[in-house]
Design an enzyme around this catalytic site. Structure first.
Site, mmCIF file in Angstrom:
data_model
loop_
_atom_site.group_PDB
_atom_site.id
_atom_site.type_symbol
_atom_site.label_atom_id
_atom_site.label_comp_id
_atom_site.label_asym_id
_atom_site.label_seq_id
_atom_site.Cartn_x
_atom_site.Cartn_y
_atom_site.Cartn_z
ATOM 1 N N GLU A 165 0.799 -1.234 0.000
ATOM 2 C CA GLU A 165 0.000 0.000 0.000
ATOM 3 C C GLU A 165 0.829 1.279 0.000
ATOM 4 O O GLU A 165 0.617 2.178 0.833
ATOM 5 C CB GLU A 165 -1.003 -0.014 1.165
ATOM 6 C CG GLU A 165 -1.928 -1.214 1.094
ATOM 7 C CD GLU A 165 -3.074 -1.191 2.104
ATOM 8 O OE1 GLU A 165 -2.950 -0.523 3.142
ATOM 9 O OE2 GLU A 165 -4.094 -1.860 1.835
ATOM 10 N N GLU A 191 -6.644 -7.290 -1.943
ATOM 11 C CA GLU A 191 -7.138 -7.298 -0.564
ATOM 12 C C GLU A 191 -8.545 -6.741 -0.621
ATOM 13 O O GLU A 191 -8.774 -5.756 -1.331
ATOM 14 C CB GLU A 191 -6.366 -6.336 0.350
ATOM 15 C CG GLU A 191 -4.959 -6.684 0.686
ATOM 16 C CD GLU A 191 -4.409 -5.765 1.814
ATOM 17 O OE1 GLU A 191 -5.204 -5.116 2.538
ATOM 18 O OE2 GLU A 191 -3.192 -5.717 1.957
#
Ligand SMILES: *[C@@H]1O[C@H](CO)[C@@H](O)[C@H](O)[C@H]1NC(C)=O
Ligand SMILES: *[C@@H]1O[C@H](CO)[C@@H](O)[C@H](O)[C@H]1NC(C)=O
Length: 379
Positions: A198, A304
């Site tokens: 991320e 995710e």
């Protein structure tokens, strides 16, 4: 995700270039490693849509039987891809009883290849090899869990936003990448190398992450021309809507990054409640990424996704939207996160965990794998 603290996500808060090389796993007969084939993935000769999950903790377990149990359950479930944390950064030695992979220090960093270091990841890779599970291995965390960019900042100065261009931080990051890639370069268990978990650069121009991702992916390609490489971002910054995740305030331009030559596929994540949008945001988020991936002729991986409650109903609807785009840009999906019964009790529950053998597991693992098989058979 920023594990355990997902709800704080989002709304708060130059290097040598390697030789260009062929696309990872290109169909020249030389490689049987997982590869991208247009907008789909090929694993062990099968081009299809693939399901999988995430386990940030599997490489930090100290009991080999626990690692085997988890990978047995994953392979028996029909999941093919598992994303794991390939980093565990510290700034001081926590002692032999704690697993850590790299200690960062301005006076000399250390990569821990000992029994409480990368040997733990070695075991995961070995166990995955024998079970046919393919791993996504990432190299640094945007978040502070397990060290992350903050650990580099603590050792080398600067800020989270200057980490991407901080020469000393990037030199050590590359040394770490070389150590990990060197260990598993020949392994059939590697699905892809991933630059970060991320990555964000709040308030930065999108060229900061774009340039860092371009240079780092070229560097990795030079170390390992055969395995796929991906960014690991949340998929921010693309056309389709005006809500926060579509914007570039986190310094990420999904479409621009997808054009980077040495990135073989696109990743995106999805946590509507953490991002201040409703669950009905999901289908459009998937469709808009699939559209961008189809245009780039690279697969998209919904890498995710999670929701705090009503797991089955909400996430099943997302899985269905993603699978329906199996030939329209989507290559697969990995739910966050795998849950299992370990020798010392249940694995971590951050509210998103889907436990093996539970009714959520039946819904989001067993039923999903069946739906994928049916869809592939009908093609
Ligand atoms: C790529 O996918 C096509 C079908 O979409 C298939 O015919 C071909 O064999 C695949 N190539 C590889 C290398 O798997
Ligand atoms: C990996 O394969 C390369 C090329 O075949 C070889 O030179 C290298 O020694 C191998 N590395 C390991 C760790 O087995």
């Amino acid at each position: 995700m920023r594990y355990l603290t997902a709800l704080t996500l989002g709304l708060g808060a130059a290097m040598a270039t390697a030789l260009p090389a062929a696309k990872a796993g290109s169909a020249d007969g030389a490689s049987t490693f997982p590869s991208a084939n247009g907008t789909r993935f090929t694993i062990d000769g099968q081009t299809a849509y693939f399901a999988g999950s995430n386990s940030y903790w599997i490489g930090f377990l100290t009991n080999n039987n626990d690692v085997d149990t988890v990978l047995d359950h994953i392979s028996q479930s029909g999941l093919k891809i598992l994303r794991v944390w390939g980093f565990n950064d510290v700034t001081r030695n926590p002692g032999s009883g704690t697993v850590w992979y790299q200690m960062l220090s301005s006076s000399g960093s250390q990569i821990n290849t000992g029994a409480n270091g990368l040997q733990r990841l070695d075991y995961v890779v070995k166990s995955a090899e024998t079970r046919g599970v393919k791993l996504i291995v990432n190299f640094v965390n945007n978040w502070d869990d397990y060290g992350g960019m903050a650990a580099y900042v603590s050792a080398f100065g600067g800020s989270h936003e200057t980490w991407y261009t901080n020469t000393r931080a990037q030199d050590q990051y590359r040394k770490y990448i070389a150590a990990v890639v060197g260990r598993y370069r020949n392994s059939s268990a590697i699905f892809a190398w991933e630059l970060a978990n991320e990555p964000r650069c709040k308030g930065c121009g999108t060229d900061v992450i774009y340039k860092w991702a371009t240079d780092t992916s070229a560097y990795i390609r030079g170390l390992d021309p055969e395995h796929m490489i991906t960014l690991g971002d949340e998929g921010f910054g693309l056309p389709g809507d005006t809500t926060y995740p579509y914007g570039t305030s986190e310094g990420v331009d999904f479409v621009k990054n997808l054009g980077i030559k040495d990135l073989d596929f696109g990743t995106f994540h999805m946590y509507p409640s953490s991002w201040g949008v409703s669950n009905s945001f999901g289908p459009g988020w998937i469709q808009n990424h699939a559209k961008a991936c189809a245009a780039a002729n690279k697969p998209c991986l919904l890498e995710e996704y999670g929701v705090g409650s009503d797991h089955c109903n909400v996430e099943k609807s997302w899985q269905q939207v993603s699978l329906a785009l199996a030939t329209g840009g989507m290559g697969g999906d990995l739910f966050w996160q795998w849950g299992d019964k370990l020798s010392n009790g249940q694995s971590a529950n951050d509210g998103n965990t889907i436990y093996y053998g539970s009714s959520d597991g039946q819904c989001l693992i067993t039923d999903h794998v069946k739906a994928i098989e049916a869809a592939e058979a009908a093609q």
